[in-house]
Design a protein around this motif. Structure first.
Motif, PDB file in Angstrom:
ATOM      1  N   ARG A 357     -11.985  17.906   3.792  1.00 12.87           N
ATOM      2  CA  ARG A 357     -11.212  19.101   3.537  1.00 12.87           C
ATOM      3  C   ARG A 357     -10.462  18.964   2.516  1.00 12.87           C
ATOM      4  N   ASP A 358     -10.011  17.874   2.260  1.00 13.88           N
ATOM      5  CA  ASP A 358      -9.311  17.426   1.054  1.00 13.88           C
ATOM      6  C   ASP A 358     -10.061  17.331  -0.346  1.00 13.88           C
ATOM      7  N   THR A 359     -11.352  17.708  -0.409  1.00 11.02           N
ATOM      8  CA  THR A 359     -12.235  17.689  -1.698  1.00 11.02           C
ATOM      9  C   THR A 359     -11.890  18.849  -2.375  1.00 11.02           C
ATOM     10  N   PRO A 360     -11.477  18.573  -3.705  1.00 10.81           N
ATOM     11  CA  PRO A 360     -11.196  19.910  -4.786  1.00 10.81           C
ATOM     12  C   PRO A 360     -12.330  20.935  -4.285  1.00 10.81           C
ATOM     13  N   GLU A 361     -12.108  22.127  -4.535  1.00 13.15           N
ATOM     14  CA  GLU A 361     -13.004  23.374  -4.405  1.00 13.15           C
ATOM     15  C   GLU A 361     -13.964  23.417  -5.674  1.00 13.15           C
ATOM     16  N   SER A 362     -15.024  24.046  -5.719  1.00  8.59           N
ATOM     17  CA  SER A 362     -16.132  24.412  -6.690  1.00  8.59           C
ATOM     18  C   SER A 362     -15.192  25.048  -7.648  1.00  8.59           C
ATOM     19  N   GLU A 363     -15.435  24.837  -9.011  1.00 10.92           N
ATOM     20  CA  GLU A 363     -14.727  25.434  -9.885  1.00 10.92           C
ATOM     21  C   GLU A 363     -15.820  26.497 -10.697  1.00 10.92           C
ATOM     22  N   ASP A 400     -18.509  24.009   0.561  1.00  9.59           N
ATOM     23  CA  ASP A 400     -18.602  24.644  -0.776  1.00  9.59           C
ATOM     24  C   ASP A 400     -19.606  23.905  -1.871  1.00  9.59           C
ATOM     25  N   ALA A 401     -19.734  24.475  -2.835  1.00  9.86           N
ATOM     26  CA  ALA A 401     -20.633  23.700  -3.719  1.00  9.86           C
ATOM     27  C   ALA A 401     -20.254  22.726  -4.260  1.00  9.86           C
TER      28      ALA A 401
END
Length: 788
Positions: A357-363, A400-401
């Motif tokens: 849950r602390d992984t950066p989101e897809s850009e 997410d991606a």
């Protein structure tokens, strides 16, 4: 030439001596054959083509240093294929005059070799033709058939030391310095370092078995009658136990040299393979790295042999510079781009890592939104101000991606969890066997209907099943049944109701924005929080239900009559109110007394979500004439169901002869059976009860802490949390809910919203949603409200 110290076996060994006269004598005395001999190129053994009056053969004299057990391994593999897949286009072992599969001979130089005779496969080797896409595809399919034939085969020497085994990459790294070109050497160092450090450790979890390992342009021949088809795979001298994807990688390495589009070449071979022996995600994701590593391995071996031996075959030496150029081209493409394209070419889902849950989101969201708008239009709505680009789901988690994990507390479509492996496997197996329609007789549809009917309340009479493709279709069929069997055209539904998207059912879905139709009447919401009859009113249920008398009378007066009462038993679109326990029983009584049918829409509340009952109408104690189901029935696979009585179904079919081409197809039924199996075997109804109790208890604790929470209600795994700016006036806090919901999304927890004021959180997760997820949801809501 003797091997250098530290070299892998046969890395620098010369081809053994086997003069033509010696070979002819061996063929005559050992195998009883005479004919014309033609020497064949080889980098390790001495080979001849023998043309005789009994056919053409390949006579092989193994290197004197070869382990006899390794030769036995190769021979036994060929014999295994002959026994279990005799139609495969591979050489067959021709036994000696004594009946043995091989023999020993002493060469003129005094060294002893093992000799073996195999049948010759006619056709041009692929190195002599221009491999068209059809030929590469057929090569992949042939290799898949070969590997399936070898799947159950093993030999103690299958894990022998082989120079052309990618497992030897760490040892070969010692010879990278032999590569003369500086740029090529630097590239090979980078490729081998990455492979040894990152890829090789993953071999322990890849599917592995005995493979051919050498289907290059010299070891595959075309059919004599069709140069676009593979006629045979030869030379089993490099067989080894290794990951399956090495089979494709080895072959692809040979055909990507000089290719304008190496990824398309890899994809064509992989497509053919995947069609026969389906690849797994890790295999398609690591394929590019393995092809690149094979090129690096070839570069090292060629360079080493140029330095250390005198008679390397010309075909190897000519391969060197094109191999360097291919490595450079593939490095320019890059593993990420190659993986993305290979997945697309083989119709694998978009690659998506599994993070936290602390992984950066897809850009890449902007590009995805732009593409979506161009293709689907701008009015197709999304959740959240910043939509989530999801590409993977597992259990109660969406990713997410970029692999950012989100707890899914909203979706009931994946009823038993996103991509439940049991359901996925059931669908996949059935899709491989049969996908047709109900004009034919097949067992899985009866299996599903029987299992589903068994979940209905005893003595309900609900024992007939009609299968369609969605909840909207199911409700449409139910509506047609009601109007046809009663001869009336009027419908009674709840305020804010939603039942589907067909023209007829959209009229029964005022929430959809079409407005109230003349033949439809709405019932007042039985809302004990906001309505006139609260929780302290002892006969609240009866008083709310009395509104049904009004609706029936109005329909009669308008000339429609009451054909049915259709009810979403979760009351989701009404904000998930705490419905008085006798309310639906009383409404059903009124409708039936008026001659109408009761339709229970179980799309949202069915399949054990109440925690104490399988179906919402049973939880409410409401009798039903027709029960409809939709999205959760197949855990995301399109499946809609109508369950009714024999009397209703027989009369309906007598008048209509209803048929749905895809309704009840075997694949959908397999998904349905699997969902019911999982609910039962994993005790998901009990999980809904226990997790729901913990969730609602925790949310009520938050209610004591935060005045913004006006009410918490629900049962099982469906919960409503109503936000108000003032508990006394109960002023809806729609704007505050929107802000809290957005913040919870940032914290990795996804919830919905409901109610006419948009101020009720709808918490309706997959049935595998556990107490750990509930605790994280409570914590996220607590933090989000605290930050307002």
């Amino acid at each position: 030439m003797d091997e250098s110290a530290g070299d892998i076996k046969f890395l620098t060994s010369d081809v053994p001596e086997a003069p033509r006269a010696f070979a002819a004598k061996a063929a005559r005395e050992i195998f009883g054959l005479e004919g014309t001999l033609k020497a064949l190129p080889s980098d390790r053994d001495a080979n001849y083509k023998l043309a005789s009056d009994q056919g053409d053969f390949i006579l092989k004299f193994f290197h004197p240093d070869e382990d006899p057990a390794v030769i036995d391994f190769q021979t036994e593999a060929l014999l295994h294929i002959q026994r279990h897949a005799p139609d495969l286009p591979v050489p067959h072992v021709r036994r000696t005059r004594r009946g043995d599969s091989m023999a020993r001979v002493t060469a003129p130089d005094g060294r002893t070799s093992i000799v073996r005779l195999l049948t010759w496969l006619p056709g041009a080797v692929l190195g002599e033709v221009s491999p068209a896409p059809e030929l590469l595809h057929d090569l992949g399919s042939t290799l898949a058939r070969l590997d399936l034939a070898l799947r159950g085969f093993f030999h103690p020497s299958a894990r022998h030391t082989l120079v052309w085994d990618l497992r030897q990459t760490p040892a070969l790294q010692a010879h990278v310095a032999d590569i003369a070109d500086t740029g090529a050497r630097r590239n090979v160092e980078a490729v081998t370092d990455h492979f040894v450090r990152t890829i090789l450790p993953r071999w322990d979890v890849l599917r592995s078995q005995v493979i051919h390992n050498d289907a290059n342009s010299s070891n595959v021949v075309t059919r004599t009658d069709d140069a676009r088809r593979v006629g045979g795979v030869i030379d089993f001298g490099d067989m080894v136990h290794a990951p399956l994807l090495c089979e494709i990688a080895m072959s692809a390495e040979a055909f990507t040299v000089g290719a304008d589009d190496p990824i398309e070449t890899i994809a064509e071979i992989a497509r053919g393979y995947d069609q026969i022996n389906p690849l797994e995600d890790d295999e398609i994701d690591l394929l590019f790295d393995h092809v690149l590593a094979r090129h690096a391995m070839a570069s090292i071996i060629i360079a080493r042999r140029k330095v250390a031996r005198t008679d390397s075959p010309a075909y190897l030496l000519d391969h060197e510079e094109p191999c360097w150029a291919t490595i450079d081209r593939m490095l320019t493409i890059g593993a990420k781009a190659a993986r993305t394209r290979l997945r697309k070419e083989l119709r694998f889902p978009v690659w998506c890592p599994t993070g936290e849950r602390d992984t950066p989101e897809s850009e890449d969201l902007d590009d995805q939104i732009r593409r979506r708008h161009d293709l689907l239009g701008k009015r197709l709505s999304t959740f959240y101000k910043k939509p989530i680009h999801v590409e993977r789901g597992r259990g109660a988690i969406l990713f997410d991606a970029n692999g950012r994990a989100f707890i899914d507390a909203y979706n009931n479509v994946p009823s038993v969890g996103h991509c439940h492996p049991y359901v996925v496997n059931a669908v996949s197996r059935q899709a491989r066997q049969l996908a047709t329609n109900t004009r034919y007789v097949y067992s899985v549809i009866m299996d599903y209907a029987e299992k589903l009917v068994a979940t209905m309340p005893k003595d309900s009479g609900l024992d007939r099943v009609i299968l369609v493709n969605s909840g909207s279709e199911a409700n449409d069929v139910a509506w047609r049944m009601a109007t046809m069997l009663t001869g009336r055209r009027g419908a009674i539904i709840m305020e804010e109701a939603y039942h589907g998207i067909t023209e007829a059912i959209a009229a029964l879905s005022p929430q959809d924005g079409l407005g109230l139709q003349p033949h439809v009447r709405l019932l007042q919401e039985p809302d004990t929080y906001r309505g006139p009859y609260g929780p302290k009113c002892e006969d609240a249920g009866r008083k709310y239900a009395a509104d049904a008398d009004r609706a029936v009378a109005e329909l009669d007066e308008a000339g429609f009559g009451a054909a049915c009462f259709m009810i979403d038993t979760s009351f989701c679109s009404n904000g998930i109110p705490d419905v008085p326990s006798d309310y639906l029983q009383e409404v059903a009584r009124i409708i039936r007394n008026a001659g109408g049918l009761v339709i229970a829409d179980e799309v949202q509340y069915g399949f054990g979500r109440p925690g104490t009952h399988m179906w919402g109408f049973d939880f409410h104690g409401m009798p039903a004439d027709i029960v409809t189901m939709g999205k959760p029935a197949g855990d995301g696979f399109p499946l809609g169901v109508v369950v009714t009585t024999a009397e209703i179904q027989d009369e309906f079919f007598r008048r209509t002869g209803l048929f749905s081409t895809f309704g009840g197809n075997p694949v959908a039924c397999a998904a349905g059976v699997a969902v019911l199996d999982v609910i039962e075997r994993e005790n998901l109804m009990e999980n809904a009860r226990l997790t729901g109790e913990r969730l609602q208890k925790g949310l009520r604790r938050l209610m004591r802490k935060h005045a913004l929470i006006g009410d918490v209600r629900g049962h099982g795994l469906i919960t409503g949390v109503e936000l108000v700016t003032d508990r006394r006036s109960k002023t809806p806090a729609g704007e505050e809910l929107a802000r809290v919901r957005e913040r919870m999304r940032e914290l990795g927890v996804l919830v919905g919203k409901e109610g006419r004021h948009g101020n009720v959180f709808k918490i309706r997760p997959p049935l595998v949603f556990g107490v750990e997820h509930a605790d994280e949801l409570i914590a996220a809501m607590d933090l989000a409200i605290s930050e307002l």
